[in-house]
Motif scaffolding. Structure first.
Motif, PDB file in Angstrom:
ATOM      1  N   ALA B 151       0.837  -1.209   0.000  1.00 30.31           N
ATOM      2  CA  ALA B 151       0.000   0.000   0.000  1.00 30.31           C
ATOM      3  C   ALA B 151       0.867   1.253   0.000  1.00 30.31           C
ATOM      4  CB  ALA B 151      -0.946  -0.013   1.206  1.00 30.31           C
ATOM      5  N   VAL B 152       1.912   1.275   0.819  1.00 31.50           N
ATOM      6  CA  VAL B 152       2.825   2.426   0.890  1.00 31.50           C
ATOM      7  C   VAL B 152       3.471   2.661  -0.472  1.00 31.50           C
ATOM      8  CG1 VAL B 152       5.064   3.194   1.823  1.00 31.50           C
ATOM      9  CG2 VAL B 152       3.304   2.286   3.358  1.00 31.50           C
ATOM     10  N   GLU B 153       3.904   1.554  -1.094  1.00 32.39           N
ATOM     11  CA  GLU B 153       4.574   1.632  -2.382  1.00 32.39           C
ATOM     12  C   GLU B 153       3.628   2.187  -3.457  1.00 32.39           C
ATOM     13  OE1 GLU B 153       6.710  -2.115  -3.011  1.00 32.39           O
ATOM     14  OE2 GLU B 153       6.199  -1.875  -5.143  1.00 32.39           O
ATOM     15  N   LEU B 154       2.429   1.610  -3.536  1.00 31.53           N
ATOM     16  CA  LEU B 154       1.490   2.037  -4.587  1.00 31.53           C
ATOM     17  C   LEU B 154       1.017   3.476  -4.370  1.00 31.53           C
ATOM     18  CD1 LEU B 154      -0.753  -1.101  -5.244  1.00 31.53           C
ATOM     19  CD2 LEU B 154       1.409  -0.474  -6.301  1.00 31.53           C
ATOM     20  N   LEU B 155       0.851   3.845  -3.091  1.00 34.02           N
ATOM     21  CA  LEU B 155       0.380   5.209  -2.808  1.00 34.02           C
ATOM     22  C   LEU B 155       1.530   6.216  -2.896  1.00 34.02           C
ATOM     23  CD1 LEU B 155      -1.917   4.466   0.279  1.00 34.02           C
ATOM     24  CD2 LEU B 155      -2.700   5.370  -1.930  1.00 34.02           C
ATOM     25  N   GLU B 156       2.752   5.700  -3.080  1.00 33.30           N
ATOM     26  CA  GLU B 156       3.952   6.548  -3.089  1.00 33.30           C
ATOM     27  C   GLU B 156       3.971   7.438  -1.854  1.00 33.30           C
ATOM     28  OE1 GLU B 156       3.240   8.287  -6.933  1.00 33.30           O
ATOM     29  OE2 GLU B 156       4.474   6.791  -7.932  1.00 33.30           O
ATOM     30  N   ALA B 157       3.664   6.818  -0.717  1.00 32.59           N
ATOM     31  CA  ALA B 157       3.552   7.574   0.542  1.00 32.59           C
ATOM     32  C   ALA B 157       4.923   7.710   1.190  1.00 32.59           C
ATOM     33  CB  ALA B 157       2.595   6.855   1.485  1.00 32.59           C
ATOM     34  N   ASP B 158       5.164   8.866   1.788  1.00 37.39           N
ATOM     35  CA  ASP B 158       6.440   9.114   2.464  1.00 37.39           C
ATOM     36  C   ASP B 158       6.261   8.841   3.969  1.00 37.39           C
ATOM     37  OD1 ASP B 158       8.724  10.021   3.633  1.00 37.39           O
ATOM     38  OD2 ASP B 158       8.398  12.134   3.127  1.00 37.39           O
ATOM     39  N   GLU B 159       6.701   7.644   4.385  1.00 35.53           N
ATOM     40  CA  GLU B 159       6.449   7.253   5.775  1.00 35.53           C
ATOM     41  C   GLU B 159       7.304   8.003   6.795  1.00 35.53           C
ATOM     42  OE1 GLU B 159       4.291   3.338   6.535  1.00 35.53           O
ATOM     43  OE2 GLU B 159       6.307   2.784   5.870  1.00 35.53           O
ATOM     44  N   SER B 160       8.252   8.823   6.303  1.00 34.03           N
ATOM     45  CA  SER B 160       9.041   9.579   7.273  1.00 34.03           C
ATOM     46  C   SER B 160       8.238  10.793   7.767  1.00 34.03           C
ATOM     47  CB  SER B 160      10.365  10.020   6.655  1.00 34.03           C
ATOM     48  OG  SER B 160      10.124  10.978   5.639  1.00 34.03           O
ATOM     49  N   ALA B 161       7.181  11.158   7.036  1.00 30.14           N
ATOM     50  CA  ALA B 161       6.345  12.286   7.468  1.00 30.14           C
ATOM     51  C   ALA B 161       5.422  11.818   8.600  1.00 30.14           C
ATOM     52  CB  ALA B 161       5.523  12.804   6.290  1.00 30.14           C
ATOM     53  N   PRO B 162       5.206  12.666   9.626  1.00 33.20           N
ATOM     54  CA  PRO B 162       4.417  12.226  10.779  1.00 33.20           C
ATOM     55  C   PRO B 162       2.970  11.880  10.387  1.00 33.20           C
ATOM     56  CG  PRO B 162       4.976  14.582  10.946  1.00 33.20           C
ATOM     57  CD  PRO B 162       5.721  14.031   9.784  1.00 33.20           C
ATOM     58  N   GLY B 163       2.490  10.754  10.898  1.00 32.29           N
ATOM     59  CA  GLY B 163       1.100  10.358  10.679  1.00 32.29           C
ATOM     60  C   GLY B 163       0.856   9.547   9.415  1.00 32.29           C
ATOM     61  N   VAL B 164       1.815   9.550   8.483  1.00 32.57           N
ATOM     62  CA  VAL B 164       1.575   8.887   7.197  1.00 32.57           C
ATOM     63  C   VAL B 164       1.437   7.374   7.377  1.00 32.57           C
ATOM     64  CG1 VAL B 164       2.668   8.280   4.986  1.00 32.57           C
ATOM     65  CG2 VAL B 164       2.503  10.673   5.697  1.00 32.57           C
ATOM     66  N   THR B 205      -4.455  14.243   2.897  1.00 21.93           N
ATOM     67  CA  THR B 205      -3.632  13.970   4.080  1.00 21.93           C
ATOM     68  C   THR B 205      -2.199  13.608   3.683  1.00 21.93           C
ATOM     69  OG1 THR B 205      -5.614  13.153   5.183  1.00 21.93           O
ATOM     70  CG2 THR B 205      -3.509  12.593   6.203  1.00 21.93           C
ATOM     71  N   LEU B 206      -2.066  12.760   2.658  1.00 20.26           N
ATOM     72  CA  LEU B 206      -0.721  12.298   2.270  1.00 20.26           C
ATOM     73  C   LEU B 206       0.098  13.412   1.627  1.00 20.26           C
ATOM     74  CD1 LEU B 206      -1.355   8.704   0.840  1.00 20.26           C
ATOM     75  CD2 LEU B 206      -0.609   9.374   3.135  1.00 20.26           C
TER      76      LEU B 206
END
Lengths: 208, 208
Positions: B151-164, B205-206
């Motif tokens: 999910a993180v990969e497909l959403l291209e989400a930056d998990e270092s950002a708080p709350g992501v 949010t992301l």
């Protein structure tokens, strides 16, 4: 004299009715505990009657079939659930992030307790039992609508604003998913972090 | 001569191995279908073997116990699930609201199909079966971590950002809750509206 007899019969019936109500309640609570612990396949009227300390005949007087007993048990679960939520309504903080978080915690809490565990067993059993399925589906629909109504009320959400209704529904779906995640292991730490973040997002979305 | 025999045995083994793999696969697929349709209580090795057109002896050669068979079946479900998701990765839109919505739809889709229904039966059965519980809990943990990673990969989400990280986890919990809601009735219309709204919230949010 007819009046006197009727009055006497009335006075006589009242403790009997109390006993009957108490028996019914004991059966429903035993049925919920039994479903939560042993699942549908381990839950029969005989097992529940024994657990409740009631004769099988008395149990069948109240609930002629297994389906009657367990549908009533989950209805009882739902009533308890709604009572729990309403009882907590009073001490909630006024509108703001603290209230939003308290409401999300409350909703998630009721989806992670023994009541939800019992309901989950009944849902899954109903998916394969044609005799149970329509009754449980109707019950689940009623609980879903009630839960939604209570959530909107507690969150003081304005459903006339676009997206608000669906945001509240998504919150209930998330709470249900978190309940499922606690089925097999202690998921408390992860759940606490998800609830905190979801509450922030919800607050921002509802007040946008 | 030893070498020749070994080589000949190898050449000989290959089609046998193919047959064995095909049998194993048929058993796993029959087990998943059986769990989804009849639940844990209706799913035995004998029932699955018959459904797969395999003798009970051959089934027990592959899977000595009922627990082995169904844990492997859900592992198979999980692999299929991840393959489905990865196969779809390519035609996703570039970053933006369309991609976010497509990913949420994809995640929700895998939680509302037959694969999830089978897994759900196994989860609920495992809650009451001490012999099954630790294996299914470990499997569920692994699937949860993998689903999160995808999910993180497909959403291209930056998990270092708080709350992501927690937002992505909450999205998967919501998808699981939506899957539960489809167990007893067609929930498509409501689900579509929730997915559309949550995709908007997630996008905002992301990218905040």
């Amino acid at each position: 004299m007819g009046v006197v007899r009727a009055a006497s019969a009335d006075a006589d019936r009242s403790p009997k009715q109390d006993r009957s109500r108490a028996t019914r309640r004991r059966l429903l609570e035993a049925a919920v505990a039994c479903l939560a612990e042993r699942g549908w396949s381990g839950s029969t009227v005989a097992v529940v009657a024994e657990r409740a300390g009631v004769t099988r005949g008395a149990a069948q007087h109240h609930f002629p079939t297994r389906e009657d007993l367990f549908t009533a048990a989950v209805e009882h679960v739902a009533e308890e659930w709604l009572t729990t939520i309403r009882r907590r309504e009073r001490p909630l903080a006024p509108s703001g992030p603290d209230r939003t978080r308290a409401v999300v915690e409350l909703l998630v809490e009721v989806f992670t307790g023994e009541l939800f565990r019992a309901a989950l067993h009944l849902w899954v059993a109903a998916a394969d039992e044609p005799g149970l399925r329509p009754r449980v589906a109707a019950l689940e629909g009623r609980i879903g609508r009630e839960a939604h109504r209570v959530a909107v009320e507690l969150l003081e959400a304005d459903e006339s604003a676009p997206g608000v209704r669906e945001t509240v529904q998504g919150t209930l779906d998330m709470a249900r998913g978190l309940g499922l995640a606690t089925l097999l292991r202690d998921d408390t730490a992860r759940r606490t972090a998800v609830v905190a973040q979801w509450s922030r997002v919800l607050q921002a979305t509802l007040r946008a």
